[in-house]
Design a protein around this motif. Structure first.
Motif, mmCIF file in Angstrom:
data_model
loop_
_atom_site.group_PDB
_atom_site.id
_atom_site.type_symbol
_atom_site.label_atom_id
_atom_site.label_comp_id
_atom_site.label_asym_id
_atom_site.label_seq_id
_atom_site.Cartn_x
_atom_site.Cartn_y
_atom_site.Cartn_z
ATOM 1 N N LYS A 134 0.715 -1.125 0.150
ATOM 2 C CA LYS A 134 -0.228 0.070 -0.193
ATOM 3 C C LYS A 134 0.727 1.169 -0.062
ATOM 4 O O LYS A 134 2.275 0.906 0.412
ATOM 5 C CB LYS A 134 -0.774 -0.217 1.338
ATOM 6 N N ASN A 135 0.406 1.867 -0.532
ATOM 7 C CA ASN A 135 0.638 3.956 -0.268
ATOM 8 C C ASN A 135 -0.120 5.016 -0.519
ATOM 9 O O ASN A 135 -1.543 4.802 -0.491
ATOM 10 C CB ASN A 135 2.105 4.033 -2.164
ATOM 11 N N ASN A 136 -0.161 5.690 -0.977
ATOM 12 C CA ASN A 136 -0.318 7.325 -0.587
ATOM 13 C C ASN A 136 -1.437 7.322 -1.373
ATOM 14 O O ASN A 136 -2.692 7.359 -1.256
ATOM 15 C CB ASN A 136 0.317 8.510 -0.996
ATOM 16 N N GLN A 137 -1.201 6.050 -2.556
ATOM 17 C CA GLN A 137 -2.424 6.439 -4.024
ATOM 18 C C GLN A 137 -3.657 5.618 -3.781
ATOM 19 O O GLN A 137 -4.587 5.201 -4.827
ATOM 20 C CB GLN A 137 -1.458 6.410 -5.282
ATOM 21 N N THR A 138 -3.014 4.091 -2.885
ATOM 22 C CA THR A 138 -3.694 2.977 -2.853
ATOM 23 C C THR A 138 -5.280 3.562 -2.298
ATOM 24 O O THR A 138 -6.216 2.796 -3.233
ATOM 25 C CB THR A 138 -3.055 1.880 -2.296
ATOM 26 N N ARG A 198 -6.954 6.121 -2.752
ATOM 27 C CA ARG A 198 -7.592 6.815 -3.655
ATOM 28 C C ARG A 198 -8.067 6.079 -5.433
ATOM 29 O O ARG A 198 -8.974 6.047 -6.000
ATOM 30 C CB ARG A 198 -6.508 7.677 -4.207
ATOM 31 N N TYR A 199 -6.970 5.157 -5.578
ATOM 32 C CA TYR A 199 -7.538 4.584 -6.989
ATOM 33 C C TYR A 199 -8.905 3.020 -6.402
ATOM 34 O O TYR A 199 -9.484 2.856 -7.185
ATOM 35 C CB TYR A 199 -6.439 3.112 -6.732
ATOM 36 N N TYR A 200 -8.439 2.578 -4.644
ATOM 37 C CA TYR A 200 -9.456 1.578 -4.611
ATOM 38 C C TYR A 200 -10.662 2.500 -4.657
ATOM 39 O O TYR A 200 -12.119 2.428 -4.864
ATOM 40 C CB TYR A 200 -9.156 1.078 -3.473
ATOM 41 N N GLU A 204 -12.238 4.983 -6.250
ATOM 42 C CA GLU A 204 -12.197 5.310 -7.823
ATOM 43 C C GLU A 204 -13.175 3.824 -8.310
ATOM 44 O O GLU A 204 -13.935 4.065 -9.037
ATOM 45 C CB GLU A 204 -11.064 5.111 -8.592
#
Length: 628
Positions: free
Chosen positions: A466-470, A472-474, A476
């Motif tokens: 996991k990172n900072n964008q995970t 957000r992508y999830y 969406e």
């Protein structure tokens, strides 16, 4: 300098400029909206043929959407009081039609509770009465008889009830809490006999789980059920020990009676001999149970015979609770209900246990462990009280039918009922599992029921790298697959470790406040008029266009808005979605569905009748159909 527009000298309709007619219609429309007669006089002075030719005036009015009204009624005032009353009627009619659509298979008019009895004592202060006994002796049937309705699942097979199930009951002026429990196992039975008696399988609903984990989970199930029963007995003031009068005295009854007398002799124990359908035979059936050292009472949970004597015996040992003024005031503060729903094995019971800080429900890898809808009172750190409802996993209807399990079908119906009586629904999905069609169907049900919703992505710790964008992508991906809940907040948690479970309550609290919020009429109409001015509805082929006269919020939970328009058919579905989107962007309401009802305007006369200008007849207000 631009020259003013003028009409041709000919009064023929075919020679008129469509542009001139449109310009004149705009001026007339502004004069109607602003209630300014000077603009109307100016229009007729600039376009004199409109004032002298009635045919031209009617054609111009068609552009300004006023062809349905007479010229001398253009300035008629809006009856706001009647519109508010009509809006409430529209909401009632819509609610009735929706309740007919959203039926539950085994739904019956349950409950014989006396509505005249005030409920001003909080649940946690009422005395407890626990129902215990071996499996399949009719404990859940007696529970339903005492609390009224079909709260507990009753099936002619052992081991159906597993968790503690609470319900309020009363006898006379004495009120108390009844606790249903699972069947108490005995040490005389082997593990294989217990598994066979409870019909616990190591294959169904356990796909993808290692064999060793399956065997451990199955081996722990009886002890976990028994632990729930022991917890109910520990907190009870009176214990109802239920035996089967038709089966007679068995070794399991003797062992349970010895266990109760040895460990709970300080509590009042009532021996209820169930399934005594005939009063005369019931006395004979109860005779052999005198050997247990308790006074048997023959009863029938199905027909209700003997339950009066049972309740009299129970209430004789209960202390009457003195009603205090503080608790009467406390009842005025509404306690929101939060239902935890989702597919099987997504962690619903783990979330409940993590929130309340105890093993309130059984948690197991076995699919379908939770069967009843379990109500639990919970107080948040800020002092706000909630009612948490744990539900059974909801599988596809085709899968339930193919399995042929009556218990699972009833469990799913209990879950749908829990959604209906809740205020906010926590829809739990598993982080690693994809959003399935069943998740979408559950989401559709939540939206149709008008409940607030929080999407809980559980088992978030299982997502690798996991990172900072995970997140957000999830998010969406979830928004795309659960489009009907695009207004619901998303919370990420790990229930087994207790990580971020408190954010579920915070989000649910915010949703409940938004669901109960009422928007001011002036602000509401301003938002609607701005959205209407920015994008008016499309014209029909005949040149007609919808107009919005007045908007009011007629109900809360969920927020329901009624639009009074000239003709509801002039507002197509895409425009209605546009108006809902504008309401959300300008007025908020996150986490809750909103209802938009479109009401064709009818004007009442002084006698309370309503004049339908299109059909040229007068009808009563209560006979109008809902146009939505």
């Amino acid at each position: 300098m631009a020259t003013p527009l003028s009409l041709p000298t000919s009064t023929s309709t075919s020679n008129l400029s469509r542009t001139s007619l449109f310009s004149a219609s705009l001026l007339l429309r502004f004069s109607s909206i602003l209630h300014c007669k000077s603009i109307t006089h100016f229009t007729y002075s600039r376009f004199p043929y409109l004032a002298s030719n009635s045919a031209l005036r009617r054609e111009t009015k068609q552009f300004s959407d006023e062809s349905d009204y007479e010229d001398d009624e253009e300035e008629e005032d809006i009856d706001l009081e009647w519109m508010e009353r009509d809006a409430r009627d529209a909401v009632k009619e819509y609610t009735r039609s929706l309740s007919k659509e959203l039926t539950i298979d085994d739904e019956v008019s349950g409950g014989k509770q006396d509505s005249s009895l005030p409920k001003h004592i909080p649940d946690h202060l009422l005395p407890r009465v626990a129902i215990v006994g071996r499996p399949n002796v009719g404990k859940s049937a007696l529970f339903n008889r005492l609390v009224g309705g079909n709260k507990a699942i009753v099936v002619d097979e052992p081991g159906v009830t597993r968790d503690r199930l609470y319900g309020r009951s009363f006898w006379g002026d004495q009120e108390f809490m009844v606790v249903d429990t699972g069947g108490v196992m005995t040490l005389s039975k082997s593990q294989e006999d217990v598994m066979e008696e409870l019909a616990i399988t190591t294959t169904i609903g356990m796909d993808g789980i290692p064999l060793a984990t399956r065997e451990m989970a199955v081996a722990r199930m009886p002890s976990m059920i028994e632990r729930q029963a022991v917890s109910a007995v520990e907190e009870a003031t009176v214990i109802i020990f239920v035996v089967d009068g038709q089966a007679g005295l068995v070794a399991a009854d003797v062992e349970i009676a010895q266990w109760l007398r040895k460990r709970y002799s300080h509590k009042h124990i009532v021996l209820a001999v169930n399934k005594c359908e005939s009063p005369k035979r019931g006395l004979m059936q109860a005779t052999e149970f005198w050997s247990l050292g308790l006074s048997p009472l023959p009863i029938s949970a199905i027909s209700g015979s003997g339950t009066g004597d049972l309740l009299q015996e129970v209430c004789s040992e209960l202390k009457k609770f003195e009603i205090m003024g503080d608790y009467e005031e406390e009842e005025e503060n509404r306690v929101p209900s939060i239902a935890i729903v989702g597919r099987p094995n997504v962690g619903k019971s783990s979330i409940l246990n993590a929130l309340v800080g105890e093993d309130r429900t059984i948690v197991s890898p076995i699919s379908g462990t939770t069967r009843d809808a379990i109500d639990t009172e919970f107080t948040s750190p800020d002092g706000q009280k909630y009612k948490l409802i744990d539900t059974a996993g909801i599988r596809r209807r085709a899968a339930i039918v193919s399995a042929g399990s009556t218990t699972e079908a009833l469990s799913v119906n209990r879950a749908f009922r829990a959604v209906r009586r809740s205020d906010v629904v926590a829809l739990v999905v598993e982080a690693l599992a994809c959003i399935t069609e069943q998740d979408f169907k559950i989401a559709e049900r939540i939206e149709k029921e008008g409940k607030g919703c929080v999407i809980v992505v559980n088992k978030w710790d299982t997502i690798p790298n996991k990172n900072n964008q995970t997140a957000r992508y999830y998010e969406e991906d979830v928004r795309q697959k659960l489009r009907v809940l695009d207004w619901a907040p998303i919370v990420y948690s790990t229930a087994t470790n207790g990580d971020s479970v408190d954010t579920i309550i915070s989000a649910a609290s915010m949703v409940e406040k938004e669901r109960s919020r009422r928007l001011g009429t002036a602000i509401l109409n301003q938002v609607v008029q701005e959205a209407f001015t920015f994008k008016p509805p499309p014209r029909t082929r005949g040149g007609k266009r919808g107009r919005i006269f007045y908007t009011t919020q007629a109900a809360i939970r969920p927020p329901t808005f009624v639009f009074f328009v000239n003709d509801s058919k002039l507002f197509p579905e895409p425009y209605r979605r546009y108006m809902e989107k504008q309401l959300r962007s300008d007025a908020g309401f996150p986490g809750t569905p909103i209802r938009l009802l479109w009401r064709s305007r009818r004007r009442p006369d002084r006698q309370g009748k309503i004049f339908d200008r299109k059909k040229k007849k007068t009808v009563s207000a209560d006979k109008l159909a809902l146009a939505a």
